[in-house]
Write a protein that holds these residues in place. Structure first.
Motif, mmCIF file in Angstrom:
data_model
loop_
_atom_site.group_PDB
_atom_site.id
_atom_site.type_symbol
_atom_site.label_atom_id
_atom_site.label_comp_id
_atom_site.label_asym_id
_atom_site.label_seq_id
_atom_site.Cartn_x
_atom_site.Cartn_y
_atom_site.Cartn_z
ATOM 1 N N PHE A 18 0.832 -1.006 0.165
ATOM 2 C CA PHE A 18 -0.155 -0.293 -0.200
ATOM 3 C C PHE A 18 0.978 0.952 0.241
ATOM 4 O O PHE A 18 0.430 2.136 -1.098
ATOM 5 N N ARG A 19 2.054 1.641 1.087
ATOM 6 C CA ARG A 19 2.435 2.806 0.492
ATOM 7 C C ARG A 19 3.390 2.378 -0.284
ATOM 8 O O ARG A 19 3.539 3.955 -1.337
ATOM 9 N N ARG A 20 4.383 1.775 -1.117
ATOM 10 C CA ARG A 20 5.238 1.921 -2.128
ATOM 11 C C ARG A 20 4.797 1.987 -3.119
ATOM 12 O O ARG A 20 4.242 2.645 -4.085
ATOM 13 N N LEU A 21 3.907 1.046 -3.435
ATOM 14 C CA LEU A 21 2.604 0.632 -4.776
ATOM 15 C C LEU A 21 1.780 1.083 -4.930
ATOM 16 O O LEU A 21 1.435 1.546 -6.537
ATOM 17 N N LEU A 22 0.709 1.681 -3.797
ATOM 18 C CA LEU A 22 -0.436 1.858 -4.545
ATOM 19 C C LEU A 22 -0.493 3.598 -4.196
ATOM 20 O O LEU A 22 -1.655 3.996 -4.599
ATOM 21 N N HIS A 23 -0.497 3.623 -2.870
ATOM 22 C CA HIS A 23 -0.278 5.189 -2.252
ATOM 23 C C HIS A 23 -2.447 5.531 -2.449
ATOM 24 O O HIS A 23 -2.469 6.014 -2.507
ATOM 25 N N TYR A 24 -2.534 4.375 -1.942
ATOM 26 C CA TYR A 24 -4.426 4.433 -2.209
ATOM 27 C C TYR A 24 -4.543 5.023 -0.666
ATOM 28 O O TYR A 24 -5.429 5.142 -0.673
ATOM 29 N N GLY A 25 -3.773 4.946 0.685
ATOM 30 C CA GLY A 25 -3.960 4.912 2.141
ATOM 31 C C GLY A 25 -3.125 5.072 2.736
ATOM 32 O O GLY A 25 -1.142 4.454 2.433
ATOM 33 N N PHE A 26 -3.048 5.431 4.446
ATOM 34 C CA PHE A 26 -1.800 5.270 5.377
ATOM 35 C C PHE A 26 -2.365 4.815 6.264
ATOM 36 O O PHE A 26 -3.787 4.580 6.758
ATOM 37 N N LEU A 27 -1.559 4.531 7.220
ATOM 38 C CA LEU A 27 -1.618 3.901 8.943
ATOM 39 C C LEU A 27 -1.578 5.619 9.248
ATOM 40 O O LEU A 27 0.318 5.878 9.503
ATOM 41 N N ALA A 28 -2.378 5.231 10.692
ATOM 42 C CA ALA A 28 -2.052 6.033 11.953
ATOM 43 C C ALA A 28 -1.847 5.531 13.446
ATOM 44 O O ALA A 28 -2.883 5.058 13.263
ATOM 45 N N ARG A 29 -0.511 5.322 13.266
ATOM 46 C CA ARG A 29 -0.440 5.183 14.231
ATOM 47 C C ARG A 29 -1.009 5.729 15.439
ATOM 48 O O ARG A 29 -0.205 6.769 15.816
ATOM 49 N N PRO A 30 -1.084 4.850 16.260
ATOM 50 C CA PRO A 30 -1.693 6.145 18.384
ATOM 51 C C PRO A 30 -0.594 6.551 19.221
ATOM 52 O O PRO A 30 1.198 5.495 18.521
ATOM 53 N N TRP A 31 -0.032 7.721 19.134
ATOM 54 C CA TRP A 31 0.669 8.271 19.961
ATOM 55 C C TRP A 31 0.291 8.535 21.861
ATOM 56 O O TRP A 31 -0.473 9.655 21.533
ATOM 57 N N PHE A 32 1.031 8.044 22.536
ATOM 58 C CA PHE A 32 0.332 8.151 24.050
ATOM 59 C C PHE A 32 1.474 8.581 24.787
ATOM 60 O O PHE A 32 2.798 7.950 23.766
ATOM 61 N N LYS A 33 2.233 8.982 25.673
ATOM 62 C CA LYS A 33 3.520 8.793 25.975
ATOM 63 C C LYS A 33 3.934 7.561 26.922
ATOM 64 O O LYS A 33 5.184 7.482 27.276
ATOM 65 N N ASN A 34 2.766 7.414 27.275
ATOM 66 C CA ASN A 34 2.507 6.263 27.727
ATOM 67 C C ASN A 34 2.960 5.186 27.032
ATOM 68 O O ASN A 34 1.501 4.730 26.208
ATOM 69 N N VAL A 35 3.875 4.460 26.725
ATOM 70 C CA VAL A 35 4.509 2.852 25.937
ATOM 71 C C VAL A 35 3.585 2.411 25.937
ATOM 72 O O VAL A 35 3.000 1.843 24.643
ATOM 73 N N ALA A 36 2.800 1.881 27.232
ATOM 74 C CA ALA A 36 2.072 0.379 27.185
ATOM 75 C C ALA A 36 0.896 0.530 26.050
ATOM 76 O O ALA A 36 -0.447 -0.342 25.654
ATOM 77 N N LYS A 37 -0.086 2.112 26.705
ATOM 78 C CA LYS A 37 -1.241 2.040 25.692
ATOM 79 C C LYS A 37 -0.690 2.483 24.549
ATOM 80 O O LYS A 37 -2.211 1.757 23.294
ATOM 81 N N SER A 38 0.643 3.324 24.213
ATOM 82 C CA SER A 38 0.017 2.995 22.350
ATOM 83 C C SER A 38 0.238 1.451 21.914
ATOM 84 O O SER A 38 0.517 1.102 20.605
ATOM 85 N N LEU A 39 0.803 0.611 22.189
ATOM 86 C CA LEU A 39 1.128 -0.347 22.349
ATOM 87 C C LEU A 39 -0.007 -1.633 21.717
ATOM 88 O O LEU A 39 -0.576 -2.372 21.013
ATOM 89 N N ARG A 40 -1.303 -0.994 22.964
ATOM 90 C CA ARG A 40 -1.970 -1.692 23.301
ATOM 91 C C ARG A 40 -3.241 -1.371 22.007
ATOM 92 O O ARG A 40 -4.465 -1.730 21.637
ATOM 93 N N LYS A 41 -3.669 -0.174 21.769
ATOM 94 C CA LYS A 41 -4.413 0.198 20.465
ATOM 95 C C LYS A 41 -3.965 0.315 18.975
ATOM 96 O O LYS A 41 -2.727 0.456 19.113
ATOM 97 N N GLU A 42 -4.611 -0.516 17.887
ATOM 98 C CA GLU A 42 -4.586 -0.673 16.854
ATOM 99 C C GLU A 42 -3.949 0.314 16.170
ATOM 100 O O GLU A 42 -4.774 1.365 16.265
ATOM 101 N N PRO A 43 -3.364 0.611 14.654
ATOM 102 C CA PRO A 43 -2.621 1.441 14.130
ATOM 103 C C PRO A 43 -4.623 1.699 13.780
ATOM 104 O O PRO A 43 -5.229 0.676 12.866
#
Length: 81
Positions: A18-43
């Motif tokens: 999707f990123r290199r060939l299609l450029h159709y969309g993108f992943l928005a990764r969650p951002w938290f100061k607490n790393v454990a929270k950001s790992l639990r939440k799905e992009p």
């Protein structure tokens, strides 16, 4: 193409497609100061083209996500100069 060979699993291969060939969309990764929270939440997958999206809420969310992506890409480009 070397990146393609390094991908061992299908989930690792999908962002490459999707990123290199299609450029159709993108992943928005969650951002938290607490790393454990950001790992639990799905992009979240967002489309670059919001013309095919039905529903006012989804349309507004995609519109905002695309403009945030544009701002981030512009900042990265300015800082790399």
């Amino acid at each position: 193409m070397a990146d393609l060979l390094k991908c061992g699993t299908f989930p690792a291969f999908l962002p490459y497609v999707f990123r290199r060939l299609l450029h159709y969309g993108f992943l928005a990764r969650p951002w938290f100061k607490n790393v454990a929270k950001s790992l639990r939440k799905e992009p979240k997958w967002s489309l670059r083209d919001w013309s095919d999206i039905d529903g006012a809420g989804a349309l507004a969310e995609t519109f905002v996500a695309c403009h945030l992506l544009k701002a981030i890409e512009a900042m990265r480009k300015l800082h790399s100069l």
